[in-house]
Scaffold this motif. Structure first.
Motif, PDB file in Angstrom:
ATOM      1  N   HIS A 196       0.820  -1.208   0.000  1.00 66.35           N
ATOM      2  CA  HIS A 196       0.000   0.000   0.000  1.00 66.35           C
ATOM      3  C   HIS A 196       0.862   1.270   0.000  1.00 66.35           C
ATOM      4  O   HIS A 196       1.994   1.241  -0.414  1.00 66.35           O
ATOM      5  N   GLU A 211      -2.654   0.228   7.841  1.00 61.83           N
ATOM      6  CA  GLU A 211      -1.725  -0.828   7.432  1.00 61.83           C
ATOM      7  C   GLU A 211      -0.479  -0.246   6.768  1.00 61.83           C
ATOM      8  O   GLU A 211       0.640  -0.689   7.029  1.00 61.83           O
ATOM      9  N   HIS A 265       2.571  -7.103   4.594  1.00 68.87           N
ATOM     10  CA  HIS A 265       1.194  -6.628   4.801  1.00 68.87           C
ATOM     11  C   HIS A 265       0.718  -6.920   6.222  1.00 68.87           C
ATOM     12  O   HIS A 265       1.312  -7.718   6.942  1.00 68.87           O
ATOM     13  N   ASP A 267      -3.209  -7.087   6.849  1.00 72.09           N
ATOM     14  CA  ASP A 267      -4.541  -6.789   6.333  1.00 72.09           C
ATOM     15  C   ASP A 267      -5.625  -7.021   7.371  1.00 72.09           C
ATOM     16  O   ASP A 267      -5.338  -7.194   8.549  1.00 72.09           O
ATOM     17  N   GLU A 298      -6.461  -7.258  -2.281  1.00 81.51           N
ATOM     18  CA  GLU A 298      -5.134  -6.683  -2.538  1.00 81.51           C
ATOM     19  C   GLU A 298      -4.982  -6.297  -4.011  1.00 81.51           C
ATOM     20  O   GLU A 298      -4.411  -5.258  -4.327  1.00 81.51           O
TER      21      GLU A 298
HETATM   22 ZN    ZN Z   1      -2.299  -5.264   2.470  1.00 79.06          ZN
END
Ligand code: ZN
Length: 414
Positions: A196, A211, A265, A267, A298
């Motif tokens: 991200h 995140e 990640h 999430d 994603e």
């Molecule tokens: Zn992610």
């Protein structure tokens, strides 16, 4: 001789460096459309003598084919565009003393059947042609193979490697023509990809926790640990709050010929009880439905930023690329296992922590790639850990150990 030291390991990677991941939607659609009418492979036979061999593939109808020479072990691979195959034994040892010791028939993709001939001596294709059905004979692909010198075989392997994929610019032009006889010591390049960034925050938890911030802080920690070990060069796809398309993340790793790619990640799931770290490798078939939901989410990150949904490269572009993808999947899986093995002792893991899902960011065909879910922002225990410096440090150390042990295992036996 000097030159070989620099180049003998690299041709596949070099020529793939700029292979584009884009404009593949039409190819995928075309493959799907063609599949309906594809013939089946009805039989495969090999006859061999010490100086020549013939491969006959019986087909329900005429179709296209492709051939490549491969080394280590020496093989000839022959793909035909076909839906499936029916042969009594997919792997056959050739008992006659000849240039072929074994052949194997396999489904290499939804639209192709592959025959791999293992060579007992260097050999090359003399001629290959498809015969139309005739009276009670089916259509046939005939491949005549003759003995070759080791140099001829090596030249064919190199030529096929170059011809099979989009040529890249001469990225190795800086390599001196003479050079040292000693191998130049280079450190493996690790590319860490904090998920991200910018307009795409990723998962969000109450209190404004995002995140993208958690994974960036973690990636910087991991980078520091790996650099301090003196063993690796480490690049980040982003070092600040920047938005990057998924394709750009993949391209950065490929253009720099990364040895491994790790996307980080944290999430969220709709089910708040799911918690723990896990490591994903790419596969079209997700481990379970939640993993599929996660990967789909994603893969939509580019849509959030106003770009089109990225398109997966079709699995089967050509034989070499396909074989390379298989090898990378194997290495990616080994990397995931090494990381999980080290995480196990340090942090809470999900059940079956090595998982598969179709993450676009893991699609480089020439870089072993994994996606690490540190935990889930949707779980309160995980979120507390993710915000805690001690937990972050412990987890980053475990990841660094997993990466090191992966490279320990990659050392080729002499
Ligand atoms: Zn992610």
């Amino acid at each position: 001789m000097f030159k070989a030291i620099h180049t003998f390991l690299l041709p596949l990677l070099v020529c793939l460096a700029l292979f584009s991941a884009g404009s593949t939607a039409q190819e995928t659609a075309a493959a799907a459309a063609a599949m309906a009418g594809l013939p089946n492979v009805m039989g495969v036979r090999v006859t061999a003598t010490p100086d020549r061999a013939r491969l006959v593939i019986d087909l329900a109808d005429k179709t296209e084919f492709a051939l490549v020479s491969l080394s280590g072990p020496d093989r000839l691979a022959i793909d035909v565009r076909a839906a499936t195959f029916t042969v009594p034994e997919p792997v056959v040892e050739v008992t006659e003393a000849g240039v072929i010791s074994q052949y194997e028939v396999q489904q290499a993709g939804p639209d192709r059947v592959r025959t791999i001939l293992t060579l007992s001596a260097p050999a090359q294709v003399q001629q290959a042609y498809v015969l139309a059905p005739f009276e009670d004979q089916p259509a046939r692909l005939i491949v005549d193979i003759i003995a070759a010198t080791p140099a001829e075989f090596a030249a064919n392997v190199a030529k096929d490697a170059v011809a099979s994929v989009t040529p890249a610019p001469a990225v190795d032009s800086s390599t001196p023509a003479g050079g040292s006889e000693l191998p130049i010591a280079t450190r493996p390049l690790v590319v860490i990809d904090p998920g991200h960034g910018g307009i795409d925050s990723g998962a969000e938890a109450p209190g404004g926790i995002k995140e993208k911030d958690i994974v960036l802080a973690f990636a910087l920690k991991l980078q520091q640990l790996l650099v301090d070990s003196g063993r690796f060069d480490v690049a980040l796809t982003r070092e600040d709050d920047t938005y990057l398309r998924l394709e750009e993340r993949v391209a950065l790793a490929r253009a720099n010929k990364a040895d491994i790619f790790i996307s980080i990640h944290a999430d969220s799931f709709q089910q708040p009880e799911i918690r723990g770290a896990s490591v994903y490798t790419r596969d079209e078939n997700a481990t379970d439905v939640l993993d599929k939901v996660l990967a789909d989410k994603e893969n939509r990150t580019d849509v959030i930023a106003g770009f089109a949904m990225p398109q997966m490269a079709p699995e089967v572009v050509d034989i070499l690329l396909d074989l390379m993808r298989r090898e990378m999947r194997h290495q990616s899986y080994t990397l995931a296992q090494s990381i999980v093995h080290q995480l196990e002792a340090s942090v809470e893991l999900r059940r079956f922590p090595v998982r598969q899902a179709d993450f676009f960011v893991l699609q480089a065909p020439d870089v072993p790639s994994v996606l690490v879910e540190l935990g889930f922002l949707s779980n309160t225990d995980d979120m507390a850990n993710l915000l805690q410096g001690e937990w972050q440090g412990r987890t980053a150390e475990a990841l660094a150990r997993g990466i090191s042990s992966y490279f320990d295992g990659m050392v080729a036996p002499e």
